[in-house]
Design a protein around this motif. Structure first.
Motif, mmCIF file in Angstrom:
data_model
loop_
_atom_site.group_PDB
_atom_site.id
_atom_site.type_symbol
_atom_site.label_atom_id
_atom_site.label_comp_id
_atom_site.label_asym_id
_atom_site.label_seq_id
_atom_site.Cartn_x
_atom_site.Cartn_y
_atom_site.Cartn_z
ATOM 1 N N THR A 249 20.043 30.921 43.816
ATOM 2 C CA THR A 249 20.001 29.490 43.128
ATOM 3 C C THR A 249 17.748 29.302 42.986
ATOM 4 O OG1 THR A 249 19.656 29.528 46.194
ATOM 5 C CG2 THR A 249 21.994 28.855 44.654
ATOM 6 N N SER A 250 17.735 27.817 43.667
ATOM 7 C CA SER A 250 16.394 27.782 43.168
ATOM 8 C C SER A 250 15.755 28.215 44.348
ATOM 9 C CB SER A 250 16.123 25.996 42.842
ATOM 10 O OG SER A 250 16.392 25.922 43.488
ATOM 11 N N TYR B 86 31.240 10.733 45.312
ATOM 12 C CA TYR B 86 30.137 11.322 45.204
ATOM 13 C C TYR B 86 28.792 10.823 46.388
ATOM 14 C CZ TYR B 86 25.581 13.749 44.741
ATOM 15 O OH TYR B 86 24.314 14.496 44.792
ATOM 16 N N ILE C 2 33.374 11.571 41.119
ATOM 17 C CA ILE C 2 33.410 13.176 40.474
ATOM 18 C C ILE C 2 34.760 13.306 40.023
ATOM 19 C CG2 ILE C 2 31.017 13.181 41.232
ATOM 20 C CD1 ILE C 2 31.674 14.274 42.921
ATOM 21 N N PHE D 25 21.650 29.921 35.158
ATOM 22 C CA PHE D 25 21.817 28.627 35.606
ATOM 23 C C PHE D 25 23.526 28.250 35.958
ATOM 24 C CE2 PHE D 25 21.656 23.533 35.236
ATOM 25 C CZ PHE D 25 22.391 23.505 36.118
ATOM 26 N N ASN E 208 32.888 13.867 32.908
ATOM 27 C CA ASN E 208 32.133 13.830 34.632
ATOM 28 C C ASN E 208 32.857 14.648 35.766
ATOM 29 O OD1 ASN E 208 30.120 14.011 36.395
ATOM 30 N ND2 ASN E 208 30.742 11.677 37.698
ATOM 31 N N THR E 209 32.155 16.165 35.798
ATOM 32 C CA THR E 209 32.587 17.113 36.998
ATOM 33 C C THR E 209 32.070 17.646 37.429
ATOM 34 O OG1 THR E 209 31.582 19.185 35.658
ATOM 35 C CG2 THR E 209 33.806 18.353 34.180
ATOM 36 N N GLY F 91 26.270 19.109 36.724
ATOM 37 C CA GLY F 91 24.762 19.435 37.953
ATOM 38 C C GLY F 91 24.162 19.026 39.107
ATOM 39 N N GLU F 92 24.467 16.880 38.394
ATOM 40 C CA GLU F 92 23.991 16.306 38.807
ATOM 41 C C GLU F 92 24.753 14.909 38.545
ATOM 42 O OE1 GLU F 92 19.540 15.905 36.883
ATOM 43 O OE2 GLU F 92 20.865 15.830 34.727
ATOM 44 N N GLU F 93 23.325 13.823 39.093
ATOM 45 C CA GLU F 93 25.255 12.690 39.212
ATOM 46 C C GLU F 93 24.570 12.132 37.733
ATOM 47 O OE1 GLU F 93 24.327 10.301 41.763
ATOM 48 O OE2 GLU F 93 25.263 9.050 41.371
ATOM 49 N N PRO G 80 28.894 22.782 43.112
ATOM 50 C CA PRO G 80 28.390 23.513 43.354
ATOM 51 C C PRO G 80 27.931 25.324 43.021
ATOM 52 C CG PRO G 80 29.502 24.176 45.359
ATOM 53 C CD PRO G 80 30.190 22.420 44.338
ATOM 54 N N THR G 81 27.566 25.534 42.473
ATOM 55 C CA THR G 81 27.063 27.409 42.086
ATOM 56 C C THR G 81 28.389 27.954 42.761
ATOM 57 O OG1 THR G 81 24.631 26.893 41.695
ATOM 58 C CG2 THR G 81 25.556 29.192 41.520
ATOM 59 N N ASP H 194 27.220 18.004 50.039
ATOM 60 C CA ASP H 194 27.037 16.853 50.051
ATOM 61 C C ASP H 194 28.054 15.767 50.811
ATOM 62 O OD1 ASP H 194 25.397 17.828 47.631
ATOM 63 O OD2 ASP H 194 27.205 18.313 46.852
ATOM 64 N N LYS I 109 17.235 19.561 34.950
ATOM 65 C CA LYS I 109 17.917 18.837 35.784
ATOM 66 C C LYS I 109 16.512 17.726 36.207
ATOM 67 C CE LYS I 109 21.378 21.087 38.822
ATOM 68 N NZ LYS I 109 21.756 21.066 40.344
ATOM 69 N N ARG J 221 22.929 13.977 48.507
ATOM 70 C CA ARG J 221 22.853 15.495 49.513
ATOM 71 C C ARG J 221 22.333 14.899 50.303
ATOM 72 N NH1 ARG J 221 22.010 19.712 45.305
ATOM 73 N NH2 ARG J 221 20.693 20.722 47.003
HETATM 74 N N1 LIG Z 1 29.045 15.579 38.573
HETATM 75 C C1 LIG Z 1 27.843 14.952 39.647
HETATM 76 N N2 LIG Z 1 26.868 14.564 40.558
HETATM 77 C C2 LIG Z 1 26.369 14.408 41.308
HETATM 78 N N3 LIG Z 1 26.128 15.410 41.779
HETATM 79 C C3 LIG Z 1 26.401 16.371 41.440
HETATM 80 C C4 LIG Z 1 27.799 16.020 40.354
HETATM 81 N N4 LIG Z 1 27.827 17.642 39.858
HETATM 82 C C5 LIG Z 1 26.347 18.611 40.495
HETATM 83 N N5 LIG Z 1 25.994 17.698 41.421
HETATM 84 C C6 LIG Z 1 25.201 17.654 42.268
HETATM 85 O O1 LIG Z 1 23.984 19.823 42.246
HETATM 86 C C7 LIG Z 1 24.833 19.923 43.236
HETATM 87 C C8 LIG Z 1 25.546 21.709 42.643
HETATM 88 O O2 LIG Z 1 23.976 22.520 41.995
HETATM 89 P P1 LIG Z 1 23.756 23.635 41.606
HETATM 90 O O3 LIG Z 1 24.994 24.974 42.418
HETATM 91 O O4 LIG Z 1 22.847 23.726 40.891
HETATM 92 O O5 LIG Z 1 22.709 23.453 43.476
HETATM 93 P P2 LIG Z 1 21.274 22.735 43.508
HETATM 94 O O6 LIG Z 1 21.488 22.532 44.896
HETATM 95 O O7 LIG Z 1 21.338 21.855 42.269
HETATM 96 O O8 LIG Z 1 20.266 23.697 42.965
HETATM 97 P P3 LIG Z 1 19.452 24.874 44.053
HETATM 98 O O9 LIG Z 1 20.487 25.359 44.790
HETATM 99 O O10 LIG Z 1 19.494 26.118 43.082
HETATM 100 O O11 LIG Z 1 17.987 24.361 44.794
HETATM 101 C C9 LIG Z 1 25.989 19.304 43.835
HETATM 102 O O12 LIG Z 1 26.202 20.379 45.460
HETATM 103 C C10 LIG Z 1 25.510 18.592 43.598
HETATM 104 O O13 LIG Z 1 24.405 18.181 45.170
#
Ligand SMILES: Nc1ncnc2c1ncn2[C@@H]1O[C@H](COP(=O)(O)OP(=O)(O)OP(=O)(O)O)[C@@H](O)[C@H]1O
Length: 499
Positions: free
Chosen positions: A152-153, A384, A321, A196, A292-293, A270-272, A296-297, A372, A485, A387
């Protein structure tokens, strides 16, 4: 059956099917296994310890073959993109202590010195004309063996390697193959970097069903002209990306159903996914199915999904979500989304301390603290709310920054918004800065101030006054990170530069 065997079956039945299409070249399932076989021979020539193999490369055929070759020889793979900064790569390399590094790109001097013990593979050294090889899958990863480790980042300190098992990946792949639209000869967009975990949405569902990966190179995803040249000359049926990436595509008038009649399914993660993006997309592609899915990783790609319809958009201020996939149970504990079940990864690779902080068990089943905030309806639909680490105390009030963002995004003329806290040297929040992505141009500061005043008046109808941002900064386009993102860190720097 092991995932690799499932993919091999497709190659056996239909060796000349295209497995992956790059801009310049297409490759078949047969060629994939020729490459896998050759690379696995090179791995086996060395007596390696039973540790993961780091793959340093791009999103392309050869890197995919190297990842599968690692799995065939019983090793997990760690995908690291060739554009990763040197320091971060060094950190990953020293945390992972890989059995060996496979490089699929030309290395600069510093990377060469870092990866002293490496296997270098490239298309020119492989003879892809061979017939489909006989392969022995007895050593291939299976069951609870680790399939891949994605770093992860790591917002602070050393990056954490999420260790995902073969069976985690199987349950994800089965869900994708069964619960979304089934498309014959599916041409699936493969845009996310292999480093990713959004990339697994494309890779495994495509490989296990005889689909074709439409692989975009970094040049294409970062160069508008090349991107549209490619998109407009390629058939894509299933689109997988972050919402931010489709926002870029929606800027081009050619990104419509009329120009892309075969593009029938969009899957986001991956994001909202904002209502604005979803609405624009439904206008451009009225017959397409949009999902919309969320996930987290640490829970292998995604664990919930929902179809985005006009009805869903009208009935919700913020898009839900979705519902949990089978094998996963969701709980809300102290406002936090907890994921329980077969998608929960094994933990952070060789990091028992961090693993114990986030992974636990519920009734004997693996569980993960997502960090989350969320809620569940009686029907099991997940919402959702941002964070938890984006919650701040400002003037004594607890504020969810993403709640403010969601409300700003619903306003006219605003495409997207990020609200960030400004802190003093005591880490106390002294201001809330709202970044707004908007097409608006202002003749002068006075016009900008007048617009902000109007915007605040609108916003005050939906948020509490203590949540009102202190400052509003307008940008034409938000910076994106390498995963596509919105890049919050880069935005925060803009404020510093601005003052
Ligand atoms: N459909 C969605 N709507 C809103 N948020 C989402 C959605 N899908 C994923 N996310 C956000 O992305 C997060 C997961 O992303 P990922 O596993 O890529 O790690 P990251 O926390 O974004 O990055 P990193 O941990 O690498 O800093 C989720 O916990 C949530 O906060």
């Amino acid at each position: 059956m092991k995932l690799l065997e499932q993919i091999f079956e497709i190659a056996n039945k239909n060796p000349d099917l295209i497995v992956l299409a790059e801009r310049e070249q297409k490759f078949t399932y047969r060629q994939l296994f020729v490459a896998v076989s050759e690379i696995s021979k090179q791995i086996k020539e060395r007596t390696l310890v039973n540790r993961p193999i780091l793959i340093f490369g791009k999103n392309d055929f050869i890197s995919l073959a190297a990842m599968l070759a690692a799995n065939l020889t019983g090793h997990a793979y760690i995908p690291v993109d060739a554009h990763t900064p040197f320091e971060r790569t060094e950190m990953i390399n020293s945390a992972a202590k890989p059995a060996v590094v496979i490089t699929t790109v030309k290395l600069s001097e510093d990377f060469s010195a870092l990866f002293t013990d490496r296997i270098s593979v490239n298309l020119n050294t492989l003879s892809l004309d061979e017939k489909l090889p006989e392969l022995d899958f007895s050593q291939a990863v299976s069951g609870t063996d680790s399939n891949y480790i994605i770093y992860t980042s790591g917002t602070t300190g050393v990056p954490k390697g999420v260790e995902v098992s073969h069976d985690n990946l199987v349950t994800f792949t089965n869900w994708m193959n069964n619960d979304f639209n089934k498309i014959e000869n599916n041409q699936i967009l493969s845009q996310a970097l292999y480093s990713f975990d959004l990339s697994i949405f494309s890779l495994y569902p495509s490989l296990t069903t005889g689909g074709t990966l439409v692989s975009l190179s970094r040049d294409e995803t970062t160069n508008f002209k090349l991107l549209f040249e490619r998109l407009n000359s390629t058939v894509i049926n299933t689109w997988i990306s972050t919402p931010s990436f489709v926002d870029i595509c929606l800027l081009d008038p050619s990104f419509t159903e009329k120009e892309h009649p075969n593009l029938v399914q969009f899957i986001f993660c991956g994001e909202e996914l904002t209502k604005k993006t979803a609405e624009k997309l439904l206008t451009a592609f009225p017959s397409a199915t949009i999902y919309n899915t969320y996930g987290p990783t640490e829970a292998t790609g995604a664990i919930s999904s929902i179809k985005v319809t006009e009805k869903l958009l009208t009935e919700n201020d913020r898009l839900p979500i979705g519902f949990a996939k089978s094998g996963v149970e969701l709980k809300i504990m102290d406002g936090e989304i907890i994921i329980i079940g077969d998608s929960v990864a094994k933990g952070y690779f060789e990091n028992p301390e961090k693993t114990a902080q986030a992974f636990f068990t519920v009734d004997g089943k693996p569980a993960y603290h997502t960090g989350d905030a969320g809620s569940l309806t009686d029907e099991g639909m997940l919402r959702y709310q941002g964070r938890i680490d984006f919650q701040v105390k400002f003037n004594g009030f607890r504020i969810e920054l993403q709640d403010i963002e969601a409300n700003i995004q619903n306003l006219k003329d605003i495409e997207k918004s990020v609200v960030l806290p400004k802190t003093n040297d005591q880490h106390k929040v002294t201001a809330l800065i709202a970044y707004l992505e908007s097409d608006k141009t202002f003749a002068d500061r006075a016009e900008e101030r007048a617009f902000t005043k109007q915007l605040k008046a609108e916003l005050s109808k939906t948020i509490m006054d203590y949540m009102m941002p202190t400052k509003f900064i307008y940008l034409k386009k938000f910076p994106l990170n390498q995963n596509g993102k919105v890049d919050r860190k880069a935005l925060a720097q803009k404020e510093r530069g601005d003052n």
